[in-house]
Design a protein around this motif. Structure first.
Motif, PDB file in Angstrom:
ATOM      1  N   TYR A 108     -17.020  -2.569   2.621  1.00  0.00           N
ATOM      2  CA  TYR A 108     -16.690  -4.079   2.193  1.00  0.00           C
ATOM      3  C   TYR A 108     -15.819  -4.698   3.593  1.00  0.00           C
ATOM      4  CZ  TYR A 108     -18.748  -2.761  -1.979  1.00  0.00           C
ATOM      5  OH  TYR A 108     -19.766  -2.270  -3.011  1.00  0.00           O
ATOM      6  N   ALA A 109     -16.451  -5.870   3.911  1.00  0.00           N
ATOM      7  CA  ALA A 109     -15.787  -6.699   4.711  1.00  0.00           C
ATOM      8  C   ALA A 109     -14.030  -7.168   4.572  1.00  0.00           C
ATOM      9  CB  ALA A 109     -16.679  -8.084   5.505  1.00  0.00           C
ATOM     10  N   HIS A 110     -14.161  -7.242   3.356  1.00  0.00           N
ATOM     11  CA  HIS A 110     -12.554  -7.488   2.886  1.00  0.00           C
ATOM     12  C   HIS A 110     -11.602  -6.855   2.803  1.00  0.00           C
ATOM     13  CE1 HIS A 110     -12.917 -11.740   0.982  1.00  0.00           C
ATOM     14  NE2 HIS A 110     -13.935 -11.526   1.668  1.00  0.00           N
ATOM     15  N   PHE A 111     -11.958  -5.496   3.134  1.00  0.00           N
ATOM     16  CA  PHE A 111     -10.998  -4.634   3.070  1.00  0.00           C
ATOM     17  C   PHE A 111     -10.562  -4.254   4.747  1.00  0.00           C
ATOM     18  CE2 PHE A 111     -13.153  -3.113  -0.988  1.00  0.00           C
ATOM     19  CZ  PHE A 111     -12.122  -3.570  -1.629  1.00  0.00           C
ATOM     20  N   SER A 112      -9.173  -4.320   4.943  1.00  0.00           N
ATOM     21  CA  SER A 112      -8.945  -3.906   6.321  1.00  0.00           C
ATOM     22  C   SER A 112      -8.010  -2.790   6.135  1.00  0.00           C
ATOM     23  CB  SER A 112      -8.077  -4.940   6.652  1.00  0.00           C
ATOM     24  OG  SER A 112      -7.334  -4.845   7.814  1.00  0.00           O
ATOM     25  N   LEU A 113      -8.267  -1.787   7.224  1.00  0.00           N
ATOM     26  CA  LEU A 113      -7.582  -0.479   7.320  1.00  0.00           C
ATOM     27  C   LEU A 113      -6.510  -0.799   8.268  1.00  0.00           C
ATOM     28  CD1 LEU A 113     -10.398   0.178   5.889  1.00  0.00           C
ATOM     29  CD2 LEU A 113      -9.845   2.690   6.244  1.00  0.00           C
ATOM     30  N   LYS A 114      -6.534  -1.829   8.917  1.00  0.00           N
ATOM     31  CA  LYS A 114      -5.457  -1.943   9.985  1.00  0.00           C
ATOM     32  C   LYS A 114      -4.654  -3.199   9.330  1.00  0.00           C
ATOM     33  CE  LYS A 114      -8.406  -2.026  13.499  1.00  0.00           C
ATOM     34  NZ  LYS A 114      -9.114  -2.339  14.541  1.00  0.00           N
ATOM     35  N   PRO A 115      -3.592  -3.105   9.657  1.00  0.00           N
ATOM     36  CA  PRO A 115      -2.540  -4.344   9.455  1.00  0.00           C
ATOM     37  C   PRO A 115      -2.982  -5.498   9.974  1.00  0.00           C
ATOM     38  CG  PRO A 115      -1.107  -2.434  10.091  1.00  0.00           C
ATOM     39  CD  PRO A 115      -2.399  -1.979  10.300  1.00  0.00           C
ATOM     40  N   LYS A 116      -2.872  -6.579   9.433  1.00  0.00           N
ATOM     41  CA  LYS A 116      -3.389  -7.820   9.730  1.00  0.00           C
ATOM     42  C   LYS A 116      -2.242  -8.591  10.172  1.00  0.00           C
ATOM     43  CE  LYS A 116      -7.482  -8.534   7.477  1.00  0.00           C
ATOM     44  NZ  LYS A 116      -8.324  -9.471   6.622  1.00  0.00           N
ATOM     45  N   GLY A 117      -2.522  -9.638  11.226  1.00  0.00           N
ATOM     46  CA  GLY A 117      -1.285 -10.424  11.651  1.00  0.00           C
ATOM     47  C   GLY A 117      -0.611 -11.089  10.587  1.00  0.00           C
ATOM     48  N   LYS A 118       0.527 -11.923  10.648  1.00  0.00           N
ATOM     49  CA  LYS A 118       1.310 -12.713   9.826  1.00  0.00           C
ATOM     50  C   LYS A 118       0.276 -13.749   9.388  1.00  0.00           C
ATOM     51  CE  LYS A 118       5.548 -15.070   8.752  1.00  0.00           C
ATOM     52  NZ  LYS A 118       6.664 -15.463   9.777  1.00  0.00           N
TER      53      LYS A 118
END
Ligand SMILES: Cc1cc2nc3c(=O)[nH]c(=O)nc-3n(C[C@H](O)[C@H](O)[C@H](O)COP(=O)(O)O)c2cc1C
Ligand code: SF4
Ligand code: SF4
Ligand code: SF4
Ligand code: SF4
Ligand code: SF4
Ligand code: SF4
Ligand code: SF4
Ligand code: SF4
Ligand code: FES
Ligand code: FES
Ligand code: FES
Lengths: 632, 579, 167
Positions: free
Chosen positions: C68-78
């Motif tokens: 699913y595109a909504h999940f991110s396995l990398k931290p995102k920016g602020k």
């Protein structure tokens, strides 16, 4: 659970609401759909309340039946009114005024001039781009007055007020179905109405329900498909935001029709407001005893869950949607078994689109005949479309099936615009309909009636109802590529034709756009498209080649120009567009000369330079290096 | 049941509908071959490869693997459209495939290669559009080449549905979709139990057992090394298939001969070690039965099962027999005995196992199975690897004159041989236990109740007036179910045999690839035929084993030295994903 | 200000979310959504923990999280820029905005978060506000009819205010 809550008395609720409404002197409806909220509608609402209060008027943000105060100024909200481009929209009733692009700074004047003195503020009225006239309200605006709003009609109501929904006839149909009809009767009535699924396929809803009714099982489910993934379509969103109770009522009736006692509304995650409105409507309905056990005193139970998607277009496909509800990857499964036989958790399941379900209550309430009186014999009723792209008026529209494209583009849409936003009366190139599964229509089809079958015949489809108008500055190869990129991103990757085929098709389109294609590319592209179409497992892959096949069919010449003459007629493909140096801007700094790897640029120092089009390989390097933006 | 006959028409021929679950089976029954990658009669229907498409009049093109037969269907399997679609499908797969057939381990048993050839795929018109990825060689048992994976999902389903593990699964989507262990880790770092069933179902060379042929050749050509081999029971009934023999045909004599020709110095029989296993394990069981401790007892000769228990049921580890697997018993005894017997330094004796199994490759490299720095077993070759080595020597296997195993470790009983089939360990143990407990020789040695191919078989026997309940399962998911029932008190077995592979080692991942149940049955029959043809049937009658105890293992089964050499302990591996 | 996953302490939030969802495997997606809400991304530790508690193979949970595109396995920016590249926005030249943002922040489709963890630029398909195309959401706020210059201007404003905060 809440089996002790008795279903509320609809008549009493209606009467109570009517009494409260009678006390309203003026109703101001602020659109609070996603678009208008983005443009600051909520701040306008707050400012309005303050200003009215300051003017000593009796302001209400909610109506309550026990209000004996008269002369109320009721500021309600609505779901998307379809004309987001002009938002925030503000309606004033009963005066029938529509103000557009309302800003907080306009509020004092609105209160002083219009609400106190009853004067119109010209500059806030909609300006007809064709006639140049200001329009007072919906009746005078061609975008609205040419539509036929049934599903969207109730989008003017306060979405959080169950009483208003009931007052407008809501939940009576559910009561009739649940307490006075048999399951067979309900199915039959929907079948008689000829309602066809709005999720794209156009499958007869009554038939789907009958099959599910016939699947013996003591547990069945109703699933509302609110995944609306088509990029460029938003009618389901607006129904869920603006009229959530119609969806719930439709699901109750579907539950009765097939013998289901549990339902899911699956909403895509990009629609936070729709999720919120549906959730609060479900809670309100449960509190009113319209969800739960022994509804309307009958032996009928129904409970409803709302689930948010997580960003996957393919989850709009039925089996993928079910997998997603079960907490798995949204990968489609082969059918049969069909969900009607083996669906959620292996139980018979009805999956219907939001708009389909929202159409159901009116059919039960007003009869199949009435429903059939609109639209065409094979595609009865109305259809909402999201009209976008190069037209003057973009937004959400609802028209009877059988309406022509010309009517939609020229009248409701106000005509095709050029890249500077001007209506020129010409320049119409194509309409893309049905999104990534659909196809392109050409000027020759402007008078074709839009319905399920005629669209299929020309290689397009109603799909979710996205209508993207394109002017002749649009490159059709790039449009095909855009959709291919979309399906490629959204393919679940399960089956070979779709996963590998769309990858290669996308790469071949890139080759065409980059000038690297030859005759074999076109042939292979077409062959691959055919293989993907017949070979793919689910609808996504089966329809993914449509935008390519349809543009290749209707705009073949444009492809050939790209491939054989290395030229993009619309001028959009930079790699194929010869670069030119604008003499007036060129300072003769020679930066470009130094970067050009094929020595295509020549000129004297401090004099305007020139590109030799025959030598230039269109790499674009000179353009990026020119500090004076002299190369275009 | 309807008695009336119902038919479909396939390419103009009427075919009667029987009990087939789908059109594919029906069409194949009619003798028409349809290419498939993702269909497996024992796995769930997946429908991803889209090769099995057929045309049904009035319905259009459908996947035959997922369409149930309906009377009156008019089916064509070979329309122009379908033909073109299949070819394009293969072309698409090959475009981004690490095409290296001549040097690929799966060449000639690869479904992709085979179908491409059969469909006449010539020119690959598509360009390669992806970068090649790293090959994962982290697992001691398997090698994973993602560049050969066609995402048919067979491995994913077998690991989840049959083994109940799910060590590999789909990740990402669209063009990025891939089959990987969690977090794209290496297979060697996750909960994979090395059974290799994923490789056994993989239609391509994307998952293959690790290859150790070169190392073995090195040892053979090394003048200082004495190279000895042990041959596992199940190898002898499957290797023949590699050379065109019927499944189940016992080719152990030819294999001994071939190995000798290749340069192996001594060739022994793992069945000898299996007999020894019974001496230990059955005695252990009798003790537990008498003391009523740590029952049920589980067999421990399948390393995939042992690792499974270590990961998922650490609390059950005391229930596992502490007895080593036959491979490791052989290794331990060989390391102990051979240096003296052959007059060689331990490090100059190379012990090679020939196994039907990928998990044995993992087992052999466990640090606990070493003596003074030398692994008990140096290299493990699969059945197929040996077949390939024989071929590479130019040996005409079919024509070889059988030769006998070397003594003393070449002497075995039928009980040792049946280890190769599911139920065999149990039956061998019962032959021992019943006689010991009865205290008198017995006539009926065949415990038919524990044979068969049901994934779970149960029997209650009366031994010396005592009721003994036993169960046999294969497939680790079935083991899990059984353990859960046992833990919940829903059943109460005393002795449970677990084998990871369907039907036992005869269908191990090192055997010639087959997807046919019938072939598995033939191999099993071959095992029981071999049992019958042996001179002795009971492990307790193996006097060479007895001698070995006397001369090298402290005198008798159960004594200190024997215990130390032949038993092992287990490790709790449940924390594999805790960081 | 990235929330670091301090294993013990932070799993408490994960455990709370798991409990709220009654440890139901079927709620996996809702669980992951709630966790991501809390931490802004899904770490390996969190995924393993969820898998362990729900008794699902970690590979399966990983498979769901990467589907699913909504999940991110990398931290995102602020600060997160989500640019719509749906049909309506596309024909209204959303790629111009994207390029402007990429150029200003030194990002690309492969690298969509700045090294200082300040900005993430993503594309989404259709936010359902097509009438306002091209549309962009910055930190939850929707901007309609965006022009490339406007997008860059927003970046500059954020950078300026971040600087002020630091001083
Ligand atoms: C890839 C794909 C995406 C789909 N997306 C949607 C969607 O967003 N909304 C929807 O209602 N139906 C969608 N559908 C159609 C549904 O699978 C299903 O046919 C529909 O919801 C049935 O409802 P209806 O009979 O009311 O049309 C999609 C189908 C496919 C193949
Ligand atoms: S057609 Fe595409 S989306 Fe559908 S199952 Fe196949 S790969 Fe997945
Ligand atoms: S870089 Fe620009 S200004 Fe300089 S010579 Fe080239 S076109 Fe002229
Ligand atoms: S586009 Fe490339 S080849 Fe053409 S003039 Fe510029 S630098 Fe030279
Ligand atoms: S997997 Fe098959 S097709 Fe691929 S290289 Fe190996 S033998 Fe050839
Ligand atoms: S088959 Fe052809 S490509 Fe393969 S090894 Fe032989 S000659 Fe070379
Ligand atoms: S070897 Fe066995 S446990 Fe490991 S991935 Fe393959 S099937 Fe699963
Ligand atoms: S590794 Fe083999 S079995 Fe697994 S998906 Fe890839 S090709 Fe299929
Ligand atoms: S059953 Fe036999 S072949 Fe299979 S893993 Fe166990 S020991 Fe190896
Ligand atoms: S959101 Fe207000 S008109 Fe669409
Ligand atoms: S075998 Fe039918 S799709 Fe693969
Ligand atoms: S296409 Fe951008 S909001 Fe719909």
């Amino acid at each position: 659970m809440n089996n002790k809550i008795e279903t509320i008395d609809l008549e009493k609720t209606s009467a109570g609401y009517a009494a409260a409404a009678a006390a309203v002197k003026c109703r101001i409806i602020l659109c609070a759909g996603t678009g208008c909220v983005a443009n600051g509608a909520l701040a306008v609402r707050e400012a309005l309340a303050k200003e009215l209060e300051a003017a000593g008027l009796n302001v209400k943000l909610e109506l309550s039946a026990h209000d004996d105060n008269h002369d109320i100024h009721y500021i309600s909200r609505s779901g998307c009114q379809g004309f987001c481009q002009m938002g925030p929209l503000l309606h004033i009733e009963p005066a029938g005024i529509l103000y557009t692009r309302v800003k907080v700074s306009d509020v004092p004047e609105i209160v002083a001039a219009t609400l106190v003195n009853g004067e119109l503020i010209e500059r806030l009225l909609y300006l007809d781009p064709v006639t140049g006239k200001r329009c007072k309200g919906d009746e005078e605006i061609s975008f609205y007055n040419r539509q036929h709003r049934v599903v969207l009609k109730n989008c003017m109501i306060e979405p959080d007020s169950i009483a208003e929904y009931i007052h407008r006839g809501g939940y009576y149909a559910a009561r009739t179905a649940i307490s006075a009809m048999t399951s067979q009767d309900v199915c039959q009535k929907i079948l008689d109405a000829g309602l066809r699924g709005r999720g794209g396929g156009g499958f007869p809803t009554g038939r789907k329900w009958q099959i599910t009714l016939a699947s013996e099982n003591n547990k069945k489910y109703i699933v509302c498909n609110g995944d609306e993934g088509d990029p460029g379509a938003f009618m389901d969103r607006s129904v869920m935001e603006g009229n959530p109770h119609s969806v719930i009522e439709g699901m109750l009736i579907a539950g009765k029709a097939v013998g289901a006692d549990e339902g899911y509304v699956y909403v895509r995650a990009e629609y936070p407001l729709a999720v919120k409105r549906i959730r609060s409507a479900v809670n309100a309905a449960a509190a009113a005893g319209l969800l739960g056990n022994n509804l309307f005193g009958a032996e009928f139970n129904f409970k409803l869950h709302v689930m948010e998607g997580a960003g996957a277009f393919v989850c709009g496909e039925e089996t993928a949607l079910l997998a997603s509800i079960e907490g798995k990857r949204g990968m489609p499964m082969p059918k049969p078994p069909y969900p009607a036989v083996k669906g959620l958790w292996g139980k018979p399941t009805v999956i219907n689109n939001v708009e389909t379900l929202a159409s159901v209550p009116a059919i039960i309430r007003e009869g199949a005949e009435k429903y059939r009186s609109i639209g065409t014999p094979d595609s009865p009723g109305t259809k909402t479309f999201a009209l976008t792209g190069h037209v003057a008026n973009t937004g959400l529209i609802e028209v009877p099936f059988g309406t022509t494209l010309r009517e939609i583009v020229n009248n409701i849409g106000g005509g095709v615009i050029d890249n500077d936003g001007k209506v020129t009366g010409e320049g119409f190139k194509s309409v893309q309909i049905g999104g990534p599964s659909g196809g392109c229509l050409t000027p020759a089809m402007l008078d074709m009636p839009l319905d399920f079958d005629s669209l299929k015949n020309v290689g397009a489809m109603v799909g979710s109802g996205g209508l993207v108008v394109m002017n002749n500055q649009t490159c059709m190869v790039r449009i095909a590529r855009f959709f291919m990129q979309f399906t490629q991103n959204e393919s679940c990757g399960k089956c070979v034709p779709c996963r590998e085929g769309t990858r290669q098709m996308l790469a071949m389109l890139d080759d065409i756009i980059d000038g690297k294609a030859d005759a074999q590319t076109l042939e292979l592209l077409e062959q691959t498209a055919r293989a993907v179409k017949i070979g793919s497992l689910c609808g996504l892959g089966k329809t993914a080649p449509n935008p390519v096949l349809s543009t290749m069919h209707y705009f073949r010449k444009e492809y050939e120009e790209h491939v054989f003459n290395k030229c993009c007629p619309a001028g959009e493909c930079t790699a194929l567009t010869p670069l030119k140096i604008i003499a007036e801007k060129c300072k003769g700094c020679t930066a470009c000369v130094r970067i050009c790897s094929v020595n295509a640029i020549s000129g004297e120092k401090k004099q305007p330079h020139k590109i030799d089009a025959d030598i230039c390989i269109k790499c674009g390097a000179c353009k990026t290096v020119c500090k004076f933006k002299a190369i275009a | 049941m309807e008695t009336e006959n119902k038919f479909v028409t396939v390419n103009g021929i009427e075919v009667k509908i029987g009990s087939e679950r789908n059109l594919l089976e029906l069409i194949r029954k009619a003798g028409i071959e349809i290419p498939t990658f993702c269909y497996h009669s024992e796995l769930s229907i997946y429908g991803a490869c889209r090769l099995c498409l057929v045309d049904i009049e009035g319905r259009g093109v459908v996947a035959s693997c997922s369409t149930p037969p309906e009377p009156g269907m008019v089916i064509r399997t070979d329309t122009r459209e379908i033909r073109e679609m299949r070819k394009i499908n293969i072309e698409l797969l090959l475009a981004n495939h690490n095409r290296e057939c001549p040097s690929c381990v799966r060449s000639s048993s690869c479904a992709l290669q085979d179908i491409a050839r059969r469909l006449g795929v010539g020119d690959i018109r598509y360009k390669q559009r992806i970068k090649m990825q790293k090959i994962d060689k982290s697992s001691p048992s398997l090698e994973r080449d993602p560049n050969k994976c066609i995402l048919c999902g067979d491995c994913v389903r077998v690991c989840k549905e049959v083994q109940g593990i799910g060590a590999i699964d789909f990740a990402f989507r669209g063009a990025d979709a891939c089959v990987v262990p969690a977090f794209k880790r290496d297979l060697g770092d996750v909960e994979c139990v090395n059974c290799g069933q994923c490789a056994a179902v993989c239609p391509t060379g994307a998952l293959i057992p690790r290859q150790h042929q070169d190392k073995v050749w090195d040892a053979i050509y090394d003048p200082d090394k004495i190279v000895v081999a042990q041959i596992a029971p199940a190898v002898r009934v499957a290797l023949g298939e590699y050379f065109g023999f019927k499944p189940g045909e016992n080719v152990s004599g030819k294999l001994v001969k071939a190995l000798k020709m290749m340069g192996f110095d001594y060739v022994y029989d793992t069945c000898f070690a299996a007999d020894m296993t019974i001496w230990e394990e059955a005695a252990e069981f009798i003790k537990r039965l008498e003391n009523q401790t740590d029952l049920p007892m589980f067999t421990s000769c399948c390393p995939a099962w042992v690792k499974y228990a270590e990961i998922y049921f650490p609390e059950m580890l005391p229930h596992l027999s502490t007895c080593r697997s036959p491979q490791q018993i052989f290794g331990a005894v060989a390391r102990k005995v051979l240096p003296g017997q052959l007059g060689a330094k331990p490090q100059n004796i190379t012990v090679v196992s020939i196994m039907p199994c990928s998990a044995k490759k993992y087992e052999a490299q466990l640090p606990k199975f070493t003596q003074e720095g030398n692994p008990d077993v140096d290299y493990v070759l699969t059945t197929v690897e040996v077949g390939r080595m024989i071929n590479s020597m130019g040996i005409k296997f079919e024509e070889l004159e059988p030769e006998a195993f070397d003594m003393p470790f070449g002497f075995a009983t039928g009980a040792g041989v049946i280890f190769g089939a599911s139920g065999g360990v149990m039956e061998a143990a019962l032959r021992y236990v019943s006689e010991k407990l009865n205290g008198a020789p017995m006539n009926n040695l065949n415990f038919k109740a524990v044979r068969g191919n049901a994934t779970r078989r149960e029997a209650t026997l009366t031994v010396a007036g005592r009721q003994v309940s036993v169960a046999i399962v294969h497939g680790l998911e079935n083991a899990r179910k059984l353990i859960m029932e046992q833990k919940a008190g829903k059943c109460k077995f005393d002795f449970i045999e677990v084998m990871a592979c369907p039907g036992g080692c005869i269908a191990g991942a090192g055997q010639p690839i087959t997807h046919s149940k019938k072939v598995r049955e033939q191999r099993t029959t071959g095992i029981y035929n071999a049992d019958k043809s042996m001179q002795l049937q009971k492990s307790q009658d193996n006097y060479m084993v007895e001698q070995c105890y006397q001369q090298h293992l402290g005198g008798c089964s159960g004594c200190e030295t024997a215990h130390h050499t032949l038993h092992t302990g287990y490790t709790d591996r449940s924390g594999i994903f805790k960081t | 200000m990235n929330k670091k996953i301090e294993e013990k302490q932070d799993m408490a939030a994960v455990d709370r979310i798991l409990a709220e969802n009654r440890y139901s495997k079927a709620k996996l997606i809702a669980i992951l959504q709630a966790i991501q809400e809390e931490y802004r991304y899904l770490s390996e530790g969190v995924i393993s923990h969820v898998a362990g508690v729900l008794k699902l193979p970690p590979a399966q949970v990983y498979g769901v999280a990467t589907f699913y595109a909504h999940f991110s396995l990398k931290p995102k920016g602020k600060h997160i820029f989500r640019l719509c590249d749906g049909t309506a926005c596309h024909v209204k030249k959303s790629h111009g905005i994207l390029n402007a943002l990429y150029q200003r922040l030194g990002l690309s489709p492969e690298k969509n978060t700045t090294d200082d963890m300040m900005f993430t630029v993503e594309t989404v398909s259709c936010l359902g506000a097509c009438g306002l195309a091209p549309v962009m959401i910055v930190d939850g706020e929707v901007y309609g009819q965006v022009r490339p210059e406007k997008a860059v201007e927003i970046v500059e404003t954020i950078i300026a205010s971040e600087k002020n905060n630091q001083e």
